[in-house]
Write a protein that holds these residues in place. Structure first.
Motif, short mmCIF file in Angstrom:
data_model
loop_
_atom_site.label_atom_id
_atom_site.label_comp_id
_atom_site.label_asym_id
_atom_site.label_seq_id
_atom_site.Cartn_x
_atom_site.Cartn_y
_atom_site.Cartn_z
N LYS A 128 -8.61 5.92 0.04
CA LYS A 128 -8.44 4.45 0.64
C LYS A 128 -8.60 3.60 -1.02
CE LYS A 128 -11.26 1.88 2.81
NZ LYS A 128 -12.20 1.50 3.82
N GLY A 153 -7.97 -1.63 6.48
CA GLY A 153 -7.94 -1.08 5.06
C GLY A 153 -6.96 -2.29 4.47
N LEU A 186 -2.87 2.26 5.91
CA LEU A 186 -4.49 2.29 5.99
C LEU A 186 -5.03 1.41 7.06
CD1 LEU A 186 -5.59 1.38 2.28
CD2 LEU A 186 -5.55 3.61 3.20
N PHE A 205 0.65 4.14 1.43
CA PHE A 205 0.32 4.78 2.75
C PHE A 205 -0.39 3.88 3.67
CE2 PHE A 205 -2.39 7.10 0.09
CZ PHE A 205 -3.71 7.04 0.69
N LEU A 234 0.81 -1.00 -0.03
CA LEU A 234 -0.03 -0.06 0.09
C LEU A 234 0.94 1.36 0.04
CD1 LEU A 234 -2.76 -1.22 2.47
CD2 LEU A 234 -3.09 -0.49 0.19
N ALA A 239 -2.30 -0.33 -4.98
CA ALA A 239 -1.53 -1.56 -4.62
C ALA A 239 -1.95 -2.89 -5.75
CB ALA A 239 -2.09 -1.96 -3.36
N GLN A 267 -5.99 1.48 -2.60
CA GLN A 267 -5.93 0.00 -2.72
C GLN A 267 -6.00 -0.53 -4.29
OE1 GLN A 267 -10.01 -0.40 -0.92
NE2 GLN A 267 -8.71 -1.05 1.25
#
Lengths: 247, 112
Positions: free
Chosen positions: B94, A69, A65, A63, A61, B101, B98
């Protein structure tokens, strides 16, 4: 059936290799059709380097989460790669890979949507802090009052989730920051079958838990009560029907 | 003199907001609320009797208190709206992180 073992990692450079090796050994021994996926939650140590060097499949990721998350990212990966089940597994060495078999058996026997590995059905020797022990007892009582079901370890992150469940989690707009008792209550009220099975766990090998200290557990408790209160407001009618159907 | 100062203040607030919108530093949608606030300041400055009327209506005997009360509620409403917007943005950020990633993982696999 294809299983994905999701391991959220935050600064777990010292633990993750052992966890990965034990899991691989378990998968090899049981011939479970499972992949392992680590989710590096923007660790500040060399977790990513360790994952890369040991050729562990991982997502990184950009940053931090937080635990939920990172988990949710794993659920999204599981949907994209068409897995049938997700096994949530901690990266700190608390969960014991061989105990996965107990979860698998319980899932198969009950056709459960969610199976939670509980430290408290039998005396597993696992020690909680005083505040967390008290909290777990209160949340167990609350789940029983609201849903009429006995869940002894709602804070356990050791779980198996069916595709319907992790697909629901992946698409939740506001997947809770702490997916514990609140989520268990919500899923039971939504009609999902939740079962518990006794498992052994051990204390983390290295590093600090996200619930360490005095303020973190206190904040967690307040947050959890509020979250449960909001679910009661949201699912008031389902609560009534669920309890009636149990009786 | 006081009245004139308030008229100038309200006018300056309106002009300031309009310049910000013109320079695209402030969206039209978000600026509407502030234009409305500036207009209220102007209306109270031009018709001070209106504040008297509102104070009496609210049962407040000291005029400035009524003004503070109204301002306080307006600020609370704005804060709530901003909090709601921040929450929405947090969810979107968020989701982006995600997706980032997941895409990076695909790219790495593709490169290998």
């Amino acid at each position: 059936m294809r299983y994905l073992i999701i391991i959220p990692c935050y600064n777990e450079a010292l633990n993750i290799v052992k966890v990965f090796e034990d899991l691989t050994e378990f998968i090899g021994a049981t011939r479970l059709n499972a992949d392992i996926l680590a989710i590096n939650d923007s660790s500040t140590d060399n977790t990513e380097q360790v994952l890369r060097e040991n050729k562990i499949c991982f997502l990184s990721l950009p940053f931090n989460l937080g635990y939920s998350g990172a988990l949710q990212t794993g659920f999204k990966y599981a949907i994209e790669h068409n897995f049938d089940f997700v096994i949530q597994f901690d990266g700190d060495g608390q969960h014991i890979p061989t105990e996965i078999q107990k979860l698998l058996n319980a899932q198969a026997e009950n056709d459960a949507d969610i199976v939670i590995g509980s430290r408290f059905i039998l005396n597993s020797g696992y020690k909680h802090g005083l505040l967390r022990s008290l909290g777990t007892k209160i949340f167990t009582l609350l789940i029983n009052m609201i849903c009429g079901e006995k869940i002894t370890d709602p804070t356990s992150g050791f779980q198996i989730l069916k595709k319907e469940v992790f697909s629901r989690y992946a698409k939740m707009g506001a997947y809770p920051r702490y997916p514990d008792a609140n989520l268990v209550i919500q899923m039971i009220l939504e009609g999902f079958k939740v079962r518990e099975v006794p498992v052994k766990m051990q204390l983390r090998i290295f590093g600090v838990s996200m619930h360490a200290g005095f303020w973190n557990p206190l904040f967690y408790m307040v947050h959890m009560f509020y979250s449960i209160f909001m679910i009661i407001i949201q699912y008031g009618a389902s609560m009534f029907h669920h309890q009636k159907s149990i009786k | 003199m006081n009245q004139l100062a308030f008229i100038i203040l309200g006018f300056c607030l309106l002009v300031y907001i309009l310049i910000k919108v013109k320079n695209k530093q402030f969206s039209e949608r978000e600026s509407l609320m502030w234009i409305f606030a500036g207009a209220i300041v102007l209306v109270f400055a031009v018709f001070p009797g209106l504040l008297d009327f509102i104070a009496r209506f609210l049962g407040v005997y000291y005029q400035p208190t009524a003004l503070f009360l109204l301002t306080f509620f307006a600020i609370i409403l704005i804060l709530l709206r901003k909090e709601q917007q921040i929450n929405g943005l947090e969810e979107r950020v968020k989701e982006l992180a995600q997706q980032n990633a997941l895409i990076m993982n695909k790219i790495e696999k593709f490169i290998k």
